[in-house]
Design an enzyme around this catalytic site. Structure first.
Site, short mmCIF file in Angstrom:
data_model
loop_
_atom_site.label_atom_id
_atom_site.label_comp_id
_atom_site.label_asym_id
_atom_site.label_seq_id
_atom_site.Cartn_x
_atom_site.Cartn_y
_atom_site.Cartn_z
N THR A 13 36.39 52.63 14.46
CA THR A 13 37.78 53.09 14.49
C THR A 13 38.13 53.89 13.23
O THR A 13 38.66 55.00 13.31
CB THR A 13 38.71 51.85 14.58
OG1 THR A 13 38.30 51.08 15.70
CG2 THR A 13 40.15 52.24 14.73
N ARG A 45 25.35 53.59 14.43
CA ARG A 45 24.44 53.04 15.45
C ARG A 45 24.64 53.72 16.79
O ARG A 45 23.75 53.79 17.60
CB ARG A 45 24.66 51.54 15.59
CG ARG A 45 23.95 50.76 14.51
CD ARG A 45 23.90 49.27 14.84
NE ARG A 45 24.00 48.52 13.60
CZ ARG A 45 25.09 47.87 13.23
NH1 ARG A 45 26.16 47.83 13.98
NH2 ARG A 45 25.11 47.23 12.08
N VAL A 130 43.05 47.58 0.85
CA VAL A 130 44.26 46.74 0.83
C VAL A 130 45.42 47.48 1.46
O VAL A 130 45.75 48.61 1.05
CB VAL A 130 44.63 46.35 -0.62
CG1 VAL A 130 45.86 45.43 -0.62
CG2 VAL A 130 43.47 45.67 -1.32
N ILE A 134 48.98 52.20 2.82
CA ILE A 134 49.91 52.16 1.67
C ILE A 134 49.11 52.40 0.38
O ILE A 134 48.13 51.70 0.14
CB ILE A 134 50.60 50.77 1.57
CG1 ILE A 134 51.27 50.37 2.88
CG2 ILE A 134 51.60 50.77 0.42
CD1 ILE A 134 51.86 48.95 2.87
N GLY A 185 43.58 45.61 18.76
CA GLY A 185 42.54 46.16 17.88
C GLY A 185 42.83 46.03 16.40
O GLY A 185 42.15 46.64 15.58
N GLU A 188 40.49 41.18 12.77
CA GLU A 188 39.12 41.25 12.26
C GLU A 188 38.15 40.83 13.36
O GLU A 188 38.55 40.19 14.34
CB GLU A 188 38.98 40.28 11.07
CG GLU A 188 39.81 40.66 9.87
CD GLU A 188 39.44 42.02 9.30
OE1 GLU A 188 38.31 42.21 8.89
OE2 GLU A 188 40.31 42.90 9.30
N ASP A 199 41.43 37.13 5.27
CA ASP A 199 41.60 38.57 5.09
C ASP A 199 42.69 38.85 4.04
O ASP A 199 42.50 39.67 3.14
CB ASP A 199 41.98 39.19 6.45
CG ASP A 199 42.23 40.68 6.35
OD1 ASP A 199 41.26 41.44 6.22
OD2 ASP A 199 43.42 41.09 6.37
N LYS A 203 42.46 40.61 0.09
CA LYS A 203 43.33 41.69 -0.41
C LYS A 203 44.14 41.22 -1.63
O LYS A 203 44.31 41.97 -2.60
CB LYS A 203 44.26 42.14 0.72
CG LYS A 203 43.50 42.78 1.89
CD LYS A 203 44.36 42.88 3.13
CE LYS A 203 43.62 43.50 4.31
NZ LYS A 203 44.35 43.36 5.58
N1 HSE Z 1 42.69 42.65 10.27
C1 HSE Z 1 43.42 43.39 9.29
C2 HSE Z 1 44.91 43.18 9.53
C3 HSE Z 1 43.06 44.85 9.38
O1 HSE Z 1 45.29 42.64 10.57
O2 HSE Z 1 45.70 43.51 8.66
C4 HSE Z 1 43.34 45.63 8.14
O3 HSE Z 1 42.70 45.13 7.01
#
Ligand code: HSE
Length: 446
Positions: A13, A45, A130, A134, A185, A188, A199, A203
């Site tokens: 993506t 790939r 992060v 932004i 989408g 993670e 996640d 960050k």
């Molecule tokens: N899975 C992350 C989120 C994607 O939902 O913010 C961006 O880092």
């Protein structure tokens, strides 16, 4: 002037977003960079039907990109720890600059990556790691360079924010909304990284290092997810004037640094409490500037590409300059980075939202308030709801078959977390209290 050749590893993506934005805005990007650039080699790939790779060579082996002597800048967009770490280290060893969107890699391995990059006089840029589009890394590293940052708080996981927003706006259940979030989408590969706060912790750790000038310390971050938030907590928080957000909070105190990700009640009048859906926002409090808020999309192909390409432009502007002319990786020259003691969550001070399921009979409330009072914890707000009228449902759902349970909801004054958890254990031990007490930290962010 030599054209700078870009190699891209990963054509998912974000990779496709980078290729598309680079093509669409090629003229402006070259003009802003002050020199010509081209994507010459892509490692993927498989092809991605969402983008046209144009004249770039495409290799199925991503390591062919980092070993290509013609490539000057490697853009790592494969994510995860391995083989991303090996790929980035090899790019550095080959004398190439690196741009990455990989928060997990930087949060966990950033110290060794930056040391290797400095030794090879190359830069590793990670704006896209992060808060997606932004420019928060640049803001902390450059725009706020005059400040001593006191604290920052961010909604830095779009998936979690989407889930909490849907629960509030539509009264939906957590599990039900998670399925939607995955289909959109944003989640993670392993969605527990989103909902359990991993996640966001990746960050937060990066932001904290930039804010306070300390090496990355992922192990110091406390994480608590949103999977235990019940729809009724979202409703009760609203009745008390709050919104529940999954926040990453970093605060520097005289004792050290707090790094924590957890659901948090925020007064609904705060701007950040009104950041909804998959949007992200980071609130940074500097001593000179005061509170500043950065808002925007935290994920998605082109918002993330926006940050990746900003890093490429930055690299191009200084690619012929001495390494000292470039901004240091963590905003402070590496000799000046200083580790700070990590404050355990039991030693933080906060206000707390408590939801207690208690028998509906005289004296119960006074026993609860007595325990809090004996612990020196004062109550700021209290809600007691009526018993459910669906007696059969209540009887079948609790072990006090002859009693109706009622939710007692209260917000405490600021107190030490260890004191609060001791009081909560005392409340849970009461015969008249059913199950565990739900407690959620409350931050005024004032
Ligand atoms: N899975 C992350 C989120 C994607 O939902 O913010 C961006 O880092």
């Amino acid at each position: 002037m030599k054209t700078i050749n870009i190699g891209i590893c990963g054509l998912g993506t974000v990779g496709a977003g980078v290729v598309n934005v680079m093509q669409r805005n090629a003229e402006a990007i070259a003009a802003r960079s002050g020199r010509p650039l081209a994507i010459t080699h892509i490692g993927a790939r498989r092809d991605n039907p969402d983008c046209d790779t144009g004249l770039a060579k495409v290799s199925r082996d991503i390591f062919a990109v980092v070993n290509d002597p013609e490539v000057d800048i490697v853009v790592e967009l494969i994510g995860g720890y391995e083989p991303a770490l090996e790929l980035v280290m090899q790019a550095i060893n080959n004398g190439k600059h690196v741009v990455t969107a990989n928060k997990a890699l930087i949060a966990v391995h950033g110290n060794e990556i930056f040391a290797a990059a400095e030794a090879k006089a190359v830069s590793v840029c990670f704006e896209a790691a992060v808060a997606g589009g932004i420019p928060i890394i640049k803001s902390l590293r450059e725009g706020l360079a005059a400040n001593s940052v006191e604290w920052l708080a961010g909604i830095i996981n779009g998936t979690g924010n989407y889930i909490l927003t849907e629960m509030r706006d539509k009264g939906r259940d957590f599990a039900d909304v998670l399925v939607d979030a995955q289909a959109l989408g944003y989640a993670e590969a392993d969605p527990t990284f989103d909902v359990e706060g991993i996640d966001a912790a990746h960050k937060l750790v990066i932001l904290a290092s930039l804010a306070f000038g300390m090496p990355l310390n992922f192990d110091a971050c406390f994480t608590e997810g949103i999977s235990a938030i019940a729809p009724q907590d979202v409703v009760f928080a609203g009745e008390l004037g709050y919104r529940i957000k999954h926040l990453g909070i970093a605060r520097k105190t005289e004792q050290g640094v707090e790094l924590r990700v957890h659901p948090t009640l925020i007064p609904q009048r705060r701007l950040i409490a009104n950041v909804d859906g998959v949007m992200n926002a980071v609130l940074v409090k500097g001593d000179a500037v005061g509170p500043t808020l950065y808002y925007g999309p935290g994920a998605g192909a082109e918002p993330t590409a926006s940050s990746v390409i900003a890093d490429i432009v930055d690299l191009l502007r200084t690619i012929d300059a001495s390494p000292a002319a470039r901004a240091p990786h963590l905003g402070f020259a590496s000799d000046f980075l200083k580790a700070l003691p990590a404050i355990p969550v039991s030693e933080i001070s906060a206000a707390y939202y408590l939801r207690i399921s208690a028998a509906d009979k005289p004296g119960v409330l006074s026993h609860i308030t007595q325990i809090l009072s004996d612990s020196g914890i004062s109550i700021e707000a209290l809600l007691q709801k009526e018993a459910s009228h669906d007696i059969d449902a209540v009887k079948s759902a609790n072990s006090h078959a002859n009693l109706l349970n009622v939710p007692i909801v209260l917000i405490t004054d600021i107190t030490l977390e260890s004191r609060l958890t001791a009081a909560v254990s005392g409340i849970e031990a009461l015969d008249t209290v059913e199950g565990k007490v739900t407690f959620i930290r409350v931050e005024s962010l004032g």
